[in-house]
Design a protein around this motif. Sequence first.
Motif, PDB file in Angstrom:
ATOM      1  N   THR A  15      51.833 -68.623  71.603  1.00  0.00           N
ATOM      2  CA  THR A  15      51.766 -68.631  72.580  1.00  0.00           C
ATOM      3  C   THR A  15      51.035 -70.119  73.184  1.00  0.00           C
ATOM      4  O   THR A  15      51.302 -70.619  74.247  1.00  0.00           O
ATOM      5  N   THR A  35      48.504 -61.687  71.980  1.00  0.00           N
ATOM      6  CA  THR A  35      49.088 -61.431  73.235  1.00  0.00           C
ATOM      7  C   THR A  35      49.916 -60.247  73.253  1.00  0.00           C
ATOM      8  O   THR A  35      49.679 -59.206  72.198  1.00  0.00           O
ATOM      9  N   ASP A  78      57.671 -65.240  75.540  1.00  0.00           N
ATOM     10  CA  ASP A  78      56.415 -65.296  74.501  1.00  0.00           C
ATOM     11  C   ASP A  78      55.802 -64.046  74.524  1.00  0.00           C
ATOM     12  O   ASP A  78      56.361 -62.861  75.102  1.00  0.00           O
TER      13      ASP A  78
HETATM   14 MG   LIG Z   1      50.102 -64.497  71.497  1.00  0.00          MG
END
Ligand SMILES: [Mg+2]
Length: 403
Positions: A15, A35, A78
């Motif tokens: 990220t 994430t 991502d």
């Molecule tokens: Mg992440």
Amino acid sequence: MIKIGLIGKTNTGKTTFFNSATLATADISNYPFTTKQPTIGNANAVTLCVHKELNLQDNPKNSRCIDGWRFIPVELVDLPGLIKGAWEGKGLGNKFLSVAAQSDALLHIVDASGSIDAAGRIAEPGSGDPIADIGDIEEELVMWYLKLLEGNRDKISRAINSGSDMQSAIADVFRGIGVNEEHVKMALQENKLENHKFDELGTQESKDFSWSLRDISKPTLIVANKVDLPSATDNFKRVREEYNDMIIVPSSADAELTLRRAANRGLIRYSPGDERFEIKDQSILTDKQKWALNFIRKDILDEYMRTGIQFAINVAVFKLLRMNTVYPVAEASKLSDKSGNVLPDVYLMKSGSTVEDLAKEIHSELAKGLLYAIDIRDGLRLPINYEIKDRDILSIISARKKK
Ligand SMILES: [Mg+2]
Ligand SMILES: Nc1nc2c(ncn2[C@@H]2O[C@H](COP(=O)(O)OP(=O)(O)OP(=O)(O)O)[C@@H](O)[C@H]2O)c(=O)[nH]1
């Protein structure tokens, strides 16, 4: 648009890489699995623009031109972090392997400083093993391909029994993740399985085939991240030795994030990919900011020449995916589009692409009446099967439309 997926163990800096490349503000933390969902952002592939060589002022439309560099949009994804056992459903990452697989190329982000343990928890720098981490994630991807193959054995068999050849029957199962028949053919050949009966494929053969198919269909670059930490120096060398059949780019996503945010706030002059930056006014910086910038200059830019973020994206686009840049112009004499914008667009075309491929990419109507292309540099007429070279400037002549 080209799609590049960020994969790797949790806490390796995916990220941070994503935010620095896209200037997004997604959550970064030292907890595993920060994430939770894939996030898409816009980054750029950067290449020297042709306008300088031609002594022209350009008016870019589909891209930007800054200080003579063309910034061509690419999509960055991502992804949630992976851990060992993801293919069996461990962690969060397995749910999103299909998203990863829809990318054209993958950047495998590794914590080269060894600051995470095998499960991705933050640990003493130097205690983790990035080589084992890379192996774990590679294994996950292969197992995931294997699972798709094994889970669809009956379907593939049935297709073959009703007249399909093995290549297309297998490709059908993988089509949703960017695998085509050519990939399957190459993977079968690599393992000398092209004349094998599908039903007689043993466990090891399936695994070897899955390994090849993953490798062929999903070009991957290793990004050795966190090189700002001292423990990364030796690890980076070890990773380079151990994975000498892959491209490995050292990076500090943290440093890039600092530089891009400082540039955005007007504190420094810095263009992504640059080997240097300039402080605009020392007097407005705090001591902490001065220290951080000085550290980046001395320990990262001097040592590695760059932070590696923009470089990794460029390597993925131009080396792994072998993209060429081509500038189509509608008005050959002015090198412009119909409204007079000079060198408005640049397209990324896979090496081996022809004038016809470019015409299709621009507009299907243009491709229908395609006659030939004019090479702007020397006025040559190029046939529709001419293979585009990097930095070509072409005017496409079609009976239907001009571009
Ligand atoms: Mg992440
Ligand atoms: N020293 C250093 N730390 C970094 C770097 N990049 C990321 N980190 C740190 O590593 C930790 C994890 O960063 P994230 O970007 O959240 O990692 P991630 O891979 O997205 O993690 P998940 O979303 O959990 O999979 C954070 O504490 C970051 O500040 C780097 O280049 N250098």
